[in-house]
Design an enzyme around this catalytic site. Sequence first.
Site: not given
Lengths: 964, 600
Positions: B70, B72-73, B157, B203, B462
């Site tokens: 998207h 906006d990203h 998404h 988010e 050990k």
Amino acid sequence: MAAHLKKRVYEEFTKVVQQQQEEIATKKLRLTKPSKSAALHIDLCKATSPADALQYLLQFARKPVEAESVEGVVRILLEHYYKENDPSVRLKIASLLGLLSKTAGFSPDCIMDDAINILQNEKSHQVLAQLLDTLLAIGTKLPENQAIQMRLVDVACKHLTDTSHGVRNKCLQLLGNLGSLEKSVTKDAESLAVRDVQKIIGDYFSDQDPRVRTAAIKAMLQLHERGLKLHQTIYNQACKLLSDDYEQVRSAAVQLIWVVSQLYPESIVPIPSSNEEIRLVDDAFGKICHMVSDGSWVVRVQAAKLLGSMEQVSSHFLEQTLDKKLMSDLRRKRTAHERAKELYSSGEFSSGRKWGDDAPKEEVDTGAVNLIESGACGAFVHGLEDEMYEVRIAAVEALCMLAQSSPSFAEKCLDFLVDMFNDEIEEVRLQSIHTMRKISNNITLREDQLDTVLAVLEDSSRDIREALHELLCCTNVSTKEGIHLALVELLKNLTKYPTDRDSIWKCLKFLGSRHPTLVLPLVPELLSTHPFFDTAEPDMDDPAYIAVLVLIFNAAKTCPTMPALFSDHTFRHYAYLRDSLSHLVPALRLPGRKLVSSAVSPNITPHEDPSHQFLQQSLERVYNLQHLDPQGTQELLELTIRDLQRLGELQSELAGVADFSATYLQCQLLLIKALQEKLWNVAAPLHLKQSDLASAAAKQIMEETYKMEFMYSGVENKQVVIIHHMRLQAKALQLIVTARTTRGVDPLFGMCEKFLQEVDFFQRCFIADLPHLQDSFVDKLLDLMPRLMTSKPAEVVKILQTMLRQSTFLHLPLPEQIHKASATIIEPAGESDNPLRFTSGLVVALDVDATLEHVQDPQSTVKVQVLYPDGQAQIIHPKPADFRNPGPGRHRLLTQVYLSHTAWTEPCQVEVRLLLAYNSNSRIPKSPWIEGGEMSSQVETSIEGTIPFSKSVKVYIMPKPARR
Amino acid sequence: MPDIRVTPLGAGQDVGRSCILVSIAGKNVMLDCGMHMGFNDDRRFPDFSYITRNGRLTDFLDCVIISHFHLDHCGALPYFSEMVGYDGPIYMTHPTQAICPILLEDYRKIAVDKKGEANFFTSQMIKDCMKKVVAVRLHQTVQVDDELEIKAYYAGHVLGAAMFQIKVGSESVVYTGDYNMTPDRHLGAAWIDKCRPNLLITESTYATTIRDSKRCRERDFLKKVHETVERGGKVLIPVFALGRAQELCILLETFWERMNLKAPIYFSTGLTEKANHYYKLFITWTNQKIRKTFVQRNMFEFKHIKAFDRAFADNPGPMVVFATPGMLHAGQSLQIFRKWAGNEKNMVIMPGYCVQGTVGHKILSGQRKLEMEGRQVLEVKMQVEYMSFSAHADAKGIMQLVGQAEPESVLLVHGEAKKMEFLKQKIEQEFRVNCYMPANGETVTLPTSPSIPVGISLGLLKREMAQGLLPDTRKPRLLHGTLIVKDSSFRLVSSEQALKELGLAEHQLRFTCRVQLHDSRKEQETATRVYSHLKSILKDHCVQHLPDGSVTVESILVQAAAHSEDPGTKVLLVSWTYQDEELGSYLTALLKKGLPQAPS
């Protein structure tokens, strides 16, 4: 006997067969077979490297070992074990020991000491784990021996501190399987024997290894399964495990919590961080609900499944699962479901959605909103929306179970189920429709819900549509508009998918009879009658019109005022439909028409039912005739058979009985006809041709008797005797006819002997019923048996002949419930003119879709037969998965049949039909003496055959020659 | 004190222009590089000068991570890498890598060709920028350098949306990007394992909303479309090209298939076709149903959905048309809308939010008469429906994800401040973790206490195991060994081995201590008394009385001697090695208290 037993042991090498234990023990000494163990010993000594030895052991493990030599083999293995340095070989030996100790008839207590002994000196963790597994096998083999169990539990406890998870796993498994809680059993002072197994296992709930944690929970569940009561204290421990990092731990923990909640549903547990207390089952319910939104789908499936079985949960917790407490911008919002309900109750249905229609209402108090720990809140909303369809199906199933036990919940979950009708996966849709059907007596559909339900009627999947019809059959509708809507949608469905005709008619039948008062006001509209004008008479062959009539007539059955609204042609159509579709149209009391039923009170029981009376009377009439002249008998029989067949067509509920009796009478008729033949009067053996009728009759009787025996469900032993008796008569007839028509005596010897064997067999099988067969053929036959055994074939034949003629007609008692198996092939429809073309030598898949009624165990009995034009017949066994079970007594076959043939010059038709396979073995009552007598069981009992029970459908195919 | 610093350059208490700077253990990572839809000036891109005024960005940033395609990203990516200048790696998933340039190109076209902006990035810049992209697979751990590693999780998404875990040593941050916790018709739900990061950046678009079941909405949508089509009406669905459009397509396609419907469905062409192609390819990123059935038929090979042609709009009979853009403000969707608006049989369904001022917003708010350009008045008779299909997690979903990841603290971005406030309070209350919600440009500093891994030699382990029971997580245990710090690696070995490795000779370190006792008896007697005293107290230890008069407790030596000056005072010499310090000091303290009075 001995040989037989030994065979059994060979076959069931790995299975535990308890009953043979003692018998074998007695034979241990006699049967010394050194071969097996000796060979093993030599092999193992020969082995130079560990790999070699391993190979020998693997080979050895492939063959079974008989119980007698197990001990010897075990000794050799143990001896080798001590010498062996390689852990992989020791591992194999240990696993073999476990396998051997499971051998039937071998008591493993003798090797236990050795096993425990070697356990103590073992260093390899893998071998240790395997040895513990062996001990587990030994321990489960000896469930009675308390001391051994104690000892094993002790060993397990000792190794619980091992560093390897595998060893700890096995120890826990051992504890779960063998540990006991009752301390009273061990009265000895031995403190080590008194162990609280539950506490020990519980300590490992916090082990560092997730596999061990899982094993510990599993062991706890195992304890529960063995009937030991778990303490309530583990509930808190289990709750902690719900937040484990590993899915298998969480999954097991969910189960454990469920178990505890079922054990102590009413205990009170505190809610952390508050002073309140709630019932344990409610708390557990909330916790499991929370797991429905777990990260792992395996856990989600597990949780959703278990929710369904928590019926004791309080109703307000239950109802929370459907409420997600919606909000938008911190304001409370109503769900679409609530809005739909409100719209409906405010009376303005189907208003279009407006912008802001879902505008949130009141403000939410920010402090009160709880986003996570709201327990059961919305669990099902999440489950039904899940990504994996497995979870969704599990959630639907759980909803179904909970709704069945709580009507109020059923009402609430309706909206959600209706929504599931739109799922993307057909299986889920189908499942939710079935679920809805199951809870339908608890609910009444609102109109808007009905609307959504009906929308699915257009689905292209036949399964879905039929399931929906089934659902509508048992749905309650609240308004007359609802009925109208349903009818309109069903008619739409009918025009779109004409093949659904029968299913839709049936659905409307039930819809009508369930809602007579709602149908009443709709009648004028549906029949399009007009108060003043006569309207055109609708077409009687229109399936849609028939559908409407079916609805109305069924409603009219309980609504006496309705017929007044019918117009003239409706009455005529009623008469026609009552006749042609009698299973869908009930008898009505119509004004001005004389019906048999009008004399009877409305609440008639089936036995007072006139048609049933008629059946009884006509049968009695037949049975009463004893000494009528042959001509008269035949005529009466023919008449009665005709009546019965007609009755069967008219009255669907009597169809089975009527057909069954008609078939029986048919047999009798054939027998009488055959005996009436002239040929018997001629002394000399005749030419074959003239006896055609008699031998054909014998053959047909045989066939009919098989049909009677195997095609009807609900046939009882009483009837089976009569059927077998009839068959015996047919066989006698056959024998006589053969004797008459063949020259020479030699073949007769064999036949006679066989016949006598069958008589003998009949006697042994039905000895209990013989008193009922007074004066019958077989009764007389058995009287003369000693004489028959010694006489010559010709003599036998003569006796038989007279006896057949003298024997009386046996009364066939009618069974309570009897249904004839039937099948209809829906697809292929057999109407296509387009041949199915395929290249010769290759196959073409033909989809077959058929409905089967009243077939028991169709998976094994129903076959598909394909007849090619060249007479070649092919029988196909459908896969078990091809059968669906949409309702009681009904099955649906959806399968693919592969056709193939060499090239033809032009298209031709193949016939496809369904066969019912039978095996006479299955029906004959198992009596102890049959098993003993091996001789006769081979003669009679293994008659297998098939009965065609559907109309054959023709499919046009055309194998083309392959192109080069 | 090491810390994690987070500075949102965009999306801090805001939606749009996602760009978050994270510095973790000395590494600087930029999460997303988006543009803001609301601005057309400089504010539309993040202010990269914040990172450095005059140095090269590449020197300051170790990597850039893009969560999904998207704008906006990822909208500012070419500007950032080509115009501001960044040459380091850019990480994104394969579908994002494939679809991102299509959207960027589209964005560029609108900005430059339609609005005529100058000084905008060019097609070549987009190409150059995409060359710097490194594609990652789901759950693949990618080593950015020796210390920094990133890992992608499914976010659901849009196609290819991912959440990223950024990890340096034991410190980690998870950035969710946009995600969806309820599966839809074409994508699955977001999932993350219990990775327990130090910080979860999530988010919070729907921070104050709990959404209704998706099924009602779907059912409503289908019913509306179905009814209209049956009436013979036409349905217009304005959509944005990617994301929801595909979901609606699948929904209608399967419905058409199930219900055997014949009415045509059209999709306006353009970038959708290209994008659909990628949806077909990246089957592994879709939901269960599509993944399982694609062998028989790829669900994105639509049977009923065909490409739209302008001429089709005038065809008679029912049809369904998906057209861009989604807010009915321009383009094809508006054209079709104008043609169909006059008929009350038709319907328009708005599947998403509409910005104020657009035709979409007007008709949704109930306006029936629209003024178009040229003073035309368009009367809207067609039905107007609103259906919200959103692919963000709601409040419950966010809480669910936080519960799954179990972070030490949470940071909210991509949401409105007021709504964040509520969620912040809820998170703090229910998970008892710190929650931050910085505004743009505000830095959150998070102290961390990184755990330092130390390698232990097997021999030592050990030996310790042999001494005691299994390690118990609830109790600390004391262990003797030597910590060797060498080349920034830590190892714990037994002291013998350490000596050997370092080539050192062993030195015995003994502590001696004198304890004065008032005892007038002889030395031997004192020794015997000390012996019996110690014997009675230290039951678990081996206490011996040696013939030479001294007493040993394990390896600790206690000798009694007469005081040279005061014969009434005896001096006890206690001597122990460094290893027995604990016991030795305890013994001294014990002896200092004096001996019990002898029963004389």
